[in-house]
Structure formats: C-alpha cells, structure tokens
Motif scaffolding. Structure first.
Motif, PDB file in Angstrom:
ATOM      1  N   GLY A   1      -9.404 -29.754   0.249  1.00  0.00           N
ATOM      2  CA  GLY A   1      -8.090 -29.263  -0.201  1.00  0.00           C
ATOM      3  C   GLY A   1      -7.091 -29.005   0.927  1.00  0.00           C
ATOM      4  N   HIS A   2      -7.392 -29.430   2.159  1.00  0.00           N
ATOM      5  CA  HIS A   2      -6.476 -29.189   3.294  1.00  0.00           C
ATOM      6  C   HIS A   2      -5.138 -29.899   3.049  1.00  0.00           C
ATOM      7  CE1 HIS A   2      -4.848 -29.060   7.331  1.00  0.00           C
ATOM      8  NE2 HIS A   2      -5.813 -28.213   7.677  1.00  0.00           N
ATOM      9  N   LYS A   3      -4.038 -29.218   3.346  1.00  0.00           N
ATOM     10  CA  LYS A   3      -2.721 -29.773   2.971  1.00  0.00           C
ATOM     11  C   LYS A   3      -2.303 -30.998   3.796  1.00  0.00           C
ATOM     12  CE  LYS A   3       0.213 -26.461   5.529  1.00  0.00           C
ATOM     13  NZ  LYS A   3      -0.803 -25.997   6.475  1.00  0.00           N
ATOM     14  N   LYS A   4      -2.925 -31.222   4.934  1.00  0.00           N
ATOM     15  CA  LYS A   4      -2.559 -32.398   5.755  1.00  0.00           C
ATOM     16  C   LYS A   4      -3.420 -33.624   5.427  1.00  0.00           C
ATOM     17  CE  LYS A   4       0.468 -30.271   8.432  1.00  0.00           C
ATOM     18  NZ  LYS A   4       0.269 -29.850   9.800  1.00  0.00           N
ATOM     19  N   ILE A   5      -4.338 -33.472   4.468  1.00  0.00           N
ATOM     20  CA  ILE A   5      -5.272 -34.566   4.153  1.00  0.00           C
ATOM     21  C   ILE A   5      -5.002 -35.103   2.749  1.00  0.00           C
ATOM     22  CG2 ILE A   5      -7.728 -35.061   3.711  1.00  0.00           C
ATOM     23  CD1 ILE A   5      -8.422 -33.144   5.896  1.00  0.00           C
ATOM     24  N   SER A   6      -4.925 -36.457   2.648  1.00  0.00           N
ATOM     25  CA  SER A   6      -4.682 -37.033   1.321  1.00  0.00           C
ATOM     26  C   SER A   6      -5.994 -37.456   0.648  1.00  0.00           C
ATOM     27  CB  SER A   6      -3.742 -38.235   1.435  1.00  0.00           C
ATOM     28  OG  SER A   6      -4.174 -39.098   2.461  1.00  0.00           O
ATOM     29  N   ARG A   7      -7.062 -37.632   1.429  1.00  0.00           N
ATOM     30  CA  ARG A   7      -8.333 -38.077   0.839  1.00  0.00           C
ATOM     31  C   ARG A   7      -9.466 -37.675   1.768  1.00  0.00           C
ATOM     32  NH1 ARG A   7      -9.486 -44.218   0.853  1.00  0.00           N
ATOM     33  NH2 ARG A   7     -11.402 -44.388  -0.320  1.00  0.00           N
TER      34      ARG A   7
END
Ligand SMILES: Cc1ncc(COP(=O)(O)O)c(C=O)c1O
Length: 396
Positions: free
Chosen positions: A281-287
């Motif tokens: 769920g990290h905001k800088k990660i899309s997948r």
C-alpha cells in the motif's frame, strides 16, 4: 557419501555432504582437482577408459572429480538420476534445448522468459530451422493450442524473470506429455530448496548456478538435471563433444556455495517477505509482486507447488523510468546490477538491462513497465534493507 548412503537425509544435510569424494589423503574439505586430464597406469587401461569399457575420468571437458561432486550433490538435492554441470546458466539452457531438437522441430515456451533464453529460442534456434511458439504461460489452453505434430519441447521459467508470474508445472507437463514432448523448467528463481519440478512431472531442470548456488558474486555456472536416459540421449554427447563445460575451479566454488545455500536462501526469503509487507500500500508504488503473498495472482499455484515464497520482489514505482531511476539512485545499501540471489541486496531495472532487447510493446505484453524494479534480498539485517528501500522511495 554415495547416493544410497545419503538418500535418507534431508536437503540441508545433502547440501553439506552429498557427492563428496575423498582422496587417499582424507581431506576434510572437498578437493579441487585442477587438472585438464589424467595419467593412465597402462596403455590397456587408457584404451578401456576411452572406449567406455572401464569407468574412470578421461578428460576434464566432460569429467572431473570436482565437477562430479557438484553434479552428484545437485542430483541428490533435486531428486534427479543424473546431472551435468555447465559453464553458465545459459550454457545449461542452450544445451538442454538444442540437444533435443533438429531442423523442422518446434518448441513451445512461455513468453515471459529471461532475455537470453528468449533469444536462444526465437533467434538462435530459428537459424537452424527450429520454430517456436511463445504463449502466455498462465493460460493452459494456449499451451495446448500451440502444439503441432513437430513439437518436441516445452520450456518455462517459474517464477518468471522479472514479473514473478507462477505457472502450473504439473498441468503443463501433462499437456507436453500428451503431445509427446518433454518439459524443461528453468528453476532459478525458486531454487532447488523451494520447488522440485521433476517431482511435479517435468523431464529436465536447468539452473544458473551463478545465482543463489554461488550466491556470493564470484563465479558463473550452470547445471542440467534429468533422468539418466534423458542425459544420455540429449545432453551427454553435446557436452562431451562441444565443451560448454564448467571449470573444476568454478565447480569447487559452487560446491562450497551449496553448503550454505539453505541458510542463505531462507534468510533472503524472510527478508524479501518482510520487504513486501513493509511496502504494502506504499503511496509511491503502483504494483508489488511477491510469490509468498496471499495477494499474488497465482497464490493457489504457489501453495500447490512451492515450499516458500521467493528471495525476489517485483516493485513497480510510480513515474516510469524516471521514477525507477530516482529510486535506484536513492539506494545506499542495495547495489544496482543485473545479478540476483546474492549475499548483497541487489536491484535491477529490467527495461534498461535484462529485457532491453524487447520492444516496448513486447515488454508491455509481459507486464514489464518502465517503473518495474527486480529486488533481490541479500543477507544484511532485514531492518537495514527495509530502511534503505523506504528512504529511496522518498526520493521518487
Ligand atoms: C531465469 C534465468 N535463467 C538463466 C539465466 C542465465 O544464467 P547465466 O547468467 O549463469 O548464464 C539467468 C540469469 O542470467 C536467469 O535469470
């Protein structure tokens, strides 16, 4: 220890003891037989060994006691009747595939492949009149529909490099066998500890020993494991006559690497799992792709055929190539490289390295976005690794 003596032992024990040959000096550590050839006690003995009437070493292009120890240890670990070592993982893949085909034959392979494997199948074997069909490895109907009467070989990596897709080995083996073809599995990402393709129905397993088996960034190597018949029909003569062989020195390094494989891979896998949890769920990660996660798209197959997750995590950062490069350049502990399975935590940007040769459309089809990073957990303290990743993500 001979194979019959070691059969009752568990993998961790086999990794330390299986295949050991002791010379007349009774050395504790396995000896390095750095010799090209052998002196025969008589001309008659020489003739008998060359003709194969008497067992014994002949020439280190295809037989050497240190290579034998590595091959026997790998065979017992994998549950294979026979093994042959090679100079690199690509020599193992190329030998295992080329040994089975001739002009006019056909190969079916999953399209999510390490770049060099894809080149061997599509470009190199294509030059010799061997055709191929690349399929979506997740889709069993595609494997089935790709079969032709000339199909001789099925080939897959699972988990795949770098998207960590997981394919059903038993189901694909069944389709291959119904078509009269053999299934070869590249088991590099799972390691022999966490997945046993032969027991699931595959006919041959190949490794890049350069990865977890050495695991300390020193040497390249490879291994082919299968039944005695498979090795004699398709592999032995190619290695003997064309020489893609492992050097005795590298065989010795890999043999010592095997001794610590289980503790290294276990620790790396625990760290990879912890990284995947920390990044959820990290905001800088899309997948985020981790085979050990219950959210992995093929989690049911992972449960069925793997004994643990993986030491690798797929991390797609937001912002495409620019975002990925900011992340990579922001890491202070992890090394930017194209290797994996090492004592050091390593990161790879597949779009600009291992999968650079593919077109943007081919990469998109495989799910290799410009922001994707292949993350290989090392042996550092897990908290240091996680802190490194989290602080680099702040720079994205
Ligand atoms: C899945 C896979 N197979 C084969 C290879 C080739 O191994 P090597 O570099 O030892 O030739 C690699 C990596 O390089 C790989 O990641």
């Amino acid at each position: 220890m001979s194979s019959s003596e070691t059969r009752k032992y568990r993998p961790e024990t086999l990794l330390v003891h299986a295949g050991t040959l002791r010379s007349q000096f009774g050395e504790m550590s396995e000896a390095l037989f750095l010799t090209q050839g052998y002196i025969y006690p008589s001309a008659e003995e020489c003739e008998a060994r060359f003709s194969g009437k008497k067992p014994g070493y002949v020439y280190s292009r295809y037989s050497n006691p240190t290579m034998s120890m590595f091959e026997q240890r790998m065979a017992e670990l994998e549950g294979a009747e026979a093994a042959r070592s090679t100079a690199t993982g690509m020599a193992a893949v190329t030998t295992a595939l080329m040994g089975q085909v001739k002009a006019g034959d056909h190969i079916v392979a999953a399209k999510a492949l390490f770049g060099s494997c894809r080149w061997v199948i599509e470009d190199w074997l294509g030059r010799f009149g061997v055709t191929s069909t690349l399929v979506d490895g997740k889709d069993l109907a595609q494997w089935k529909n790709a079969v032709r009467k000339e199909t001789k070989v099925f080939f897959m990596e699972t988990p795949t490099n770098p998207t960590l897709e997981v394919y059903d080995i038993a189901a694909v083996a069944e389709i291959a066998h119904a078509a009269g073809a053999k299934l070869v599995v590249d088991n590099v990402f799972a390691t022999p500890l966490y997945q046993s393709p032969l027991a699931l129905g595959a006919d041959c397993v190949v490794y890049s020993a350069t990865k977890h088996i050495d695991g300390q960034g020193r040497v390249l190597g490879g291994c082919i494991l299968a039944s005695e018949k498979f090795i004699m029909d398709y592999v032995h003569q190619i290695i003997r006559q064309t020489g893609p062989s492992l050097s005795p020195f590298n065989a010795w390094v890999l043999l010592k690497g095997l001794e610590t494989l289980s503790v290294r891979v276990q620790r790396q896998t625990e760290t990879a799992a912890a990284v995947s949890v920390a990044l959820e769920g990290h905001k800088k990660i899309s997948r985020l792709i981790y085979p050990g996660s219950p959210n992995h798209p093929q989690a049911d197959i992972v449960r069925k055929q793997m004994r643990a997750g993986s030491s690798l995590v797929g991390i797609e950062v937001k912002g495409g190539k620019e975002g990925a490069f900011r992340f990579l350049n922001g890491l202070t502990l992890a090394g930017i490289t194209n290797n994996l399975g090492d004592a050091k935590t390593l990161v790879t940007h597949p779009t600009t390295t291992t999968h650079q040769r593919l077109t943007p459309e081919q990469r998109a089809e495989l799910g290799i976005g410009d922001g994707l990073i292949r993350f290989s957990a090392g042996l550092e303290h897990p908290d240091d690794v996680i802190e490194d990743v989290l602080s680099a993500l702040e720079k994205v």
